[in-house]
Write a protein that holds these residues in place. Structure first.
Motif, short mmCIF file in Angstrom:
data_model
loop_
_atom_site.label_atom_id
_atom_site.label_comp_id
_atom_site.label_asym_id
_atom_site.label_seq_id
_atom_site.Cartn_x
_atom_site.Cartn_y
_atom_site.Cartn_z
N TYR A 1 0.82 -1.21 0.00
CA TYR A 1 0.00 0.00 0.00
C TYR A 1 0.86 1.27 0.00
O TYR A 1 0.51 2.27 -0.62
N ASN B 1 -9.44 6.60 4.58
CA ASN B 1 -8.91 5.25 4.39
C ASN B 1 -7.85 5.27 3.30
O ASN B 1 -7.68 6.28 2.59
N VAL B 2 -7.15 4.15 3.17
CA VAL B 2 -6.00 4.12 2.27
C VAL B 2 -6.39 4.30 0.81
O VAL B 2 -5.65 4.88 0.01
N TRP B 3 -7.60 3.85 0.43
CA TRP B 3 -8.02 3.98 -0.97
C TRP B 3 -8.38 5.42 -1.32
O TRP B 3 -8.16 5.87 -2.45
N GLN B 4 -8.92 6.16 -0.37
CA GLN B 4 -9.15 7.59 -0.60
C GLN B 4 -7.81 8.31 -0.79
O GLN B 4 -7.67 9.19 -1.66
N ILE C 1 -4.97 6.98 -1.88
CA ILE C 1 -4.41 6.59 -3.18
C ILE C 1 -5.14 7.32 -4.30
O ILE C 1 -4.53 7.78 -5.27
N GLY C 2 -6.47 7.47 -4.17
CA GLY C 2 -7.25 8.19 -5.17
C GLY C 2 -6.81 9.66 -5.29
O GLY C 2 -6.69 10.20 -6.38
#
Length: 382
Positions: A31, A82-85, A87-88
């Protein structure tokens, strides 16, 4: 200031990711690598479009666009849940790329070719030193405040860059008419030495891959060396920033020396020094040894990317400068994508020390490439 803004979150980005969930060692490495690489993946795709627009509208407009967009994105990163936000948002950051490449293109078109090495060396001093000093600033801010607050402060810094650029950067710009814009093939035909120019693109990519292969694991490596000391965040910033001190002094001097004895010779010396320094980094036993070796890397950094920029400036016609430098940024971004992923994979399969060995191998490959591509330049200087 832009360099500091772009880099000051780097020493704790992997630690910020770690606060967003309960991850295993392998998941955290993966990640972290994705968070580092996401921006550069989009940058590689967007840069040629911005470069073509810069040749029509001017480089200053591109500088203003990049600074404003980055300021907004960094504010939003401080709000990620969160990690996906995260990364986005790092992907979105890539859309607003191009500040440094357009600054390079602006200087390359405003300065006589015979002085371009010194001028770009001075410009790159600001960029590289900011990029390398940024982690120290970020480490200190994160230690005194928090990761999220540091993102907000970074957004304010980039907002200041926008204001300074808008009011104080001036460009004597001669637009290329839309009907006269060359195709990609036409741009290549305008280059007097296309093999050298494209060789420099690949060189840029490998330099960035090497520099950034250790980025995702640097803070984790420092934490390992320091046995989870509470001072890890501060020393992570210090370790990442120390090369900036050497680069600050060395870059303009090496740029001026390159104009006199040959930029190609300067870059080769830098590669050799980097190889010699990266290998012992894998075997340090305390953080001070790592800091000392990182100082020497700063000298190597001062001779590599500035030299590439100078070689491009000396071999690029005015009317295609924006596109050539934007292509170079695309290759730079590809290196920024590949580097963290290489580092993350090597770290997960072997250990953190193995990343430094793989980085030394990358630099060796680049040395061979540059030595072959600059034979004609060395003959001319001889």
């Amino acid at each position: 200031m832009a360099g500091i803004g772009f880099s000051e979150v780097m020493p704790f980005l992997s630690l910020y990711v770690d606060t967003m969930g309960h991850f295993s060692h392998d998941e955290l490495s993966l990640y972290s690598g994705l968070a580092f690489a996401a921006t550069y993946l989009v940058t590689a795709l967007a840069s040629p479009l911005w470069g073509k627009l810069a040749d029509r509208t001017g480089r200053k407009l591109m500088l203003v666009r990049a600074a404003a967009g980055m300021a907004i994105v960094f504010f939003l990163m401080g709000l990620a849940m969160n990690v996906w936000q995260l990364i986005g948002l790092r992907l979105l950051q890539g859309v607003f790329s191009g500040y440094i490449s357009n600054a390079n293109a602006l200087i390359a078109t405003q300065v006589p070719k015979e002085k371009s090495g010194q001028a770009l060396g001075t410009l790159v001093t600001g960029n590289v030193s900011g990029t390398l000093l940024g982690p120290l600033v970020g480490g200190i801010l994160a230690s005194f405040f928090s990761y999220r607050v540091t993102f907000f402060i970074t957004g304010m810094l980039l907002l200041s860059v926008f204001i300074l650029t808008f009011f104080f950067v001036h460009e004597d710009f001669k637009p290329v008419q839309k009907q006269l814009m060359l195709s990609t093939r036409g741009v290549i035909k305008r280059l007097t030495n296309s093999k050298l120019v494209f060789g420099m693109f690949v060189t840029t990519m490998i330099i960035q891959a090497a520099n950034n292969s250790i980025a995702p694991i640097l803070a984790l490596y420092v934490r390992q060396i320091m046995n989870n000391s509470p001072a890890t965040t501060f020393f992570s910033g210090l370790v990442a920033a120390v090369p900036g001190i050497a680069t600050l002094v060395a870059a303009p001097l090496l740029g001026k020396l390159g104009d006199r004895i040959g930029t190609d010779r300067i870059i080769i010396i830098g590669f050799v020094l980097a190889i010699v320094v990266y290998v012992p980094m894998a075997f340090v036993t305390n953080v001070w040894e790592l800091i000392g070796l990182r100082f020497l890397i700063g000298i190597a950094n001062a001779s590599m990317l500035p030299a590439v920029q100078a070689i491009l400036a000396k071999n690029t016609p005015y009317e295609v400068t924006g596109r050539v430098f934007s292509w170079n940024q695309s290759f730079q971004a590809l290196g920024n994508v590949a580097g963290p992923m290489i580092g993350s994979v090597v770290a997960s399969q072997f250990d953190y020390a193995g990343v430094f060995i793989s980085t030394a191998i990358l630099v060796l490959l680049n040395l061979i490439l540059v030595y072959n591509n600059t034979k004609v330049m060395r003959r001319n200087h001889a």
